[in-house]
Scaffold this active site. Structure first.
Site, PDB file in Angstrom:
ATOM      1  N   PHE A   1      -1.744  -4.162   1.366  1.00  0.00           N
ATOM      2  CA  PHE A   1      -2.570  -3.585   0.318  1.00  0.00           C
ATOM      3  C   PHE A   1      -2.228  -2.113   0.107  1.00  0.00           C
ATOM      4  O   PHE A   1      -2.021  -1.376   1.082  1.00  0.00           O
ATOM      5  CB  PHE A   1      -4.055  -3.633   0.695  1.00  0.00           C
ATOM      6  CG  PHE A   1      -4.624  -4.997   0.942  1.00  0.00           C
ATOM      7  CD1 PHE A   1      -5.237  -5.712  -0.080  1.00  0.00           C
ATOM      8  CD2 PHE A   1      -4.587  -5.556   2.220  1.00  0.00           C
ATOM      9  CE1 PHE A   1      -5.795  -6.957   0.158  1.00  0.00           C
ATOM     10  CE2 PHE A   1      -5.146  -6.800   2.470  1.00  0.00           C
ATOM     11  CZ  PHE A   1      -5.746  -7.504   1.438  1.00  0.00           C
ATOM     12  N   ASP A   2      -2.215  -1.685  -1.141  1.00  0.00           N
ATOM     13  CA  ASP A   2      -2.300  -0.268  -1.442  1.00  0.00           C
ATOM     14  C   ASP A   2      -3.753   0.150  -1.197  1.00  0.00           C
ATOM     15  O   ASP A   2      -4.648  -0.698  -1.073  1.00  0.00           O
ATOM     16  CB  ASP A   2      -1.897  -0.030  -2.896  1.00  0.00           C
ATOM     17  CG  ASP A   2      -1.985   1.428  -3.314  1.00  0.00           C
ATOM     18  OD1 ASP A   2      -1.797   2.304  -2.443  1.00  0.00           O
ATOM     19  OD2 ASP A   2      -2.247   1.683  -4.499  1.00  0.00           O
ATOM     20  N   GLY A   3      -3.999   1.459  -1.156  1.00  0.00           N
ATOM     21  CA  GLY A   3      -5.350   1.932  -0.911  1.00  0.00           C
ATOM     22  C   GLY A   3      -6.124   2.218  -2.179  1.00  0.00           C
ATOM     23  O   GLY A   3      -6.970   1.424  -2.610  1.00  0.00           O
TER      24      GLY A   3
ATOM     25  N   PHE B   1      -0.261  -5.945  -2.844  1.00  0.00           N
ATOM     26  CA  PHE B   1      -1.078  -5.565  -3.992  1.00  0.00           C
ATOM     27  C   PHE B   1      -0.977  -4.065  -4.235  1.00  0.00           C
ATOM     28  O   PHE B   1      -1.163  -3.270  -3.308  1.00  0.00           O
ATOM     29  CB  PHE B   1      -2.549  -5.921  -3.746  1.00  0.00           C
ATOM     30  CG  PHE B   1      -2.813  -7.378  -3.539  1.00  0.00           C
ATOM     31  CD1 PHE B   1      -2.979  -8.237  -4.621  1.00  0.00           C
ATOM     32  CD2 PHE B   1      -2.912  -7.901  -2.258  1.00  0.00           C
ATOM     33  CE1 PHE B   1      -3.236  -9.588  -4.431  1.00  0.00           C
ATOM     34  CE2 PHE B   1      -3.173  -9.254  -2.055  1.00  0.00           C
ATOM     35  CZ  PHE B   1      -3.332 -10.089  -3.146  1.00  0.00           C
TER      36      PHE B   1
END
Length: 380
Positions: free
Chosen positions: A220-222, A337
């Site tokens: 995941f991106d943040g 993502f």
């Protein structure tokens, strides 16, 4: 072939399964729904039994809705629709309905979900806290047989279908208790996000990297993915220095949630079931935070936010603005993502199955019409 009907307890049914090789209709005691089970001699009958008879109820499952066009490779069919029209498209699908589709970008992800389910069943045979994959498509029922044949060919455990005959399937996602929706159609993805459903547009790398068969890896991106776009708005409006100042001043204030927070929560809930059995180091789910943030100047707030939510992330990579593709190439996640197409494209170029989350301030810089496609009957 003779059909036999049994009214059995699970233990007795297991013994029956080991010896039967006919098509049977099993009616079981308890709240397990009646259904047909095809038992083949070459199959592991006990595991086949647990798959079908412990099919989770939608409200208890972690439901992943995938479109046909990301689960399977339907590029040829899409080309026929775009250049020859609907009738030729349907005719082609019917004429080729015994020919299975090849795997698409979501295929390995779905197989990894099934591998996690198998491990969960070994530890919690009665549990309904499992992944449940729903095939959601605006295809016509004419195409349904080819999709079913393809699922059987690849031995995928997908029991729930939603074929809407050209209409948008988004309205059905909440009825399916959807935790994540994956599609090739960015318009449908934005519709789902507007309904409060975690969703992303999936892209197909030219050459996909091999991924683990026994461990689900999700990256995941943040900002604007797990977290809100609050900090990204500061950066866009005032620049990097003001962003660092803002993060330092608010490092003890948790960020608001982003569209994929709920999916990470669902993964964490399943991880804890393995931890409870002493399998933390052998857990079949591994999560990654891959962010452009810098660790020292803005990483503290990200980690404190996750802690405040009660969520663990297995690995956190703070890249300080460096490209994400090379790190993802090493991780080899089943899915990644990000809210920015720059990172999605960079990951895909190096073989990672990357998904764009069209959420937050970064979407305003995307040129109008970029990525938008005509509605497709070949599964979004």
């Amino acid at each position: 072939m003779q059909r036999k009907v049994f009214h059995l307890t699970q233990s007795l049914l297991c013994s029956r399964l080991r010896s039967l090789s006919t098509v049977c209709l099993f009616q079981c005691i308890g709240n397990i729904r009646p259904l047909f089970v095809l038992v083949k001699p070459e199959m592991n009958k006990t595991s086949y039994f647990y798959h079908f008879l412990l099919q989770p109820k939608p409200e208890n499952a972690i439901t992943i809705a995938v479109s046909a066009r990301v689960l399977f490779n339907m590029e040829k069919e899409q080309h026929i629709y775009e250049h020859q029209g609907m009738e030729e498209y349907i005719k082609y699908q019917v004429e080729h309905e015994t020919e299975p589709f090849n795997p698409g970008p979501a295929f390995s992800f779905v197989k990894a979900l099934e591998a996690v389910n198998a491990r969960l069943r070994e530890l919690y045979q009665e549990s309904e806290e499992l992944f449940d994959v729903v095939l959601v498509t605006n295809n016509h029922a004419y195409v349904g047989l080819r999709l079913i044949n393809t699922i059987n060919h690849h031995r995928l455990f997908i029991e729930r279908f939603c074929m809407t005959g050209g209409n948008s399937p988004i309205g059905y996602l909440k009825a399916y208790h959807t935790n994540l929706y994956l599609s090739a159609d960015p318009v449908k993805v934005r519709e789902a996000l507007e309904e409060g459903i975690a969703a992303a547009t999936m892209f197909t790398p030219e050459k996909m990297k091999e991924v683990s068969d026994n461990q689900l890896r999700v990256a995941f991106d943040g900002d604007a993915v797990l977290f809100s776009d609050e900090s990204e708005r500061i950066f866009k409006a005032h620049g990097l220095d003001k962003f660092f100042e803002h993060e330092k001043a608010h490092e003890n204030k948790p960020l608001d949630h982003g569209p994929l927070k709920g999916f990470l929560e669902a993964l964490g809930k399943l991880q804890k079931k393995f931890y409870a059995k002493g399998q933390r180091m052998d857990c079949p789910i591994r999560t990654y935070l891959v962010t452009a943030r810098s660790a020292a100047s803005s990483g503290t707030r990200a980690l404190k936010t996750l802690r405040s939510w009660g969520l663990e992330i297995d690995e956190a990579l703070f890249l300080a603005g460096a490209p994400k593709g090379p790190m993802l190439e090493k991780i080899r996640p089943h899915i990644f993502f990000d809210d920015q197409m720059f990172h999605v494209e960079g990951a895909a170029e190096l073989g990672t199955v990357a998904c764009h989350v069209p959420y937050g301030i970064a979407q305003r810089v995307i040129k109008k019409g970029f990525m938008d496609k005509d509605a497709s009957p070949s599964g979004q």
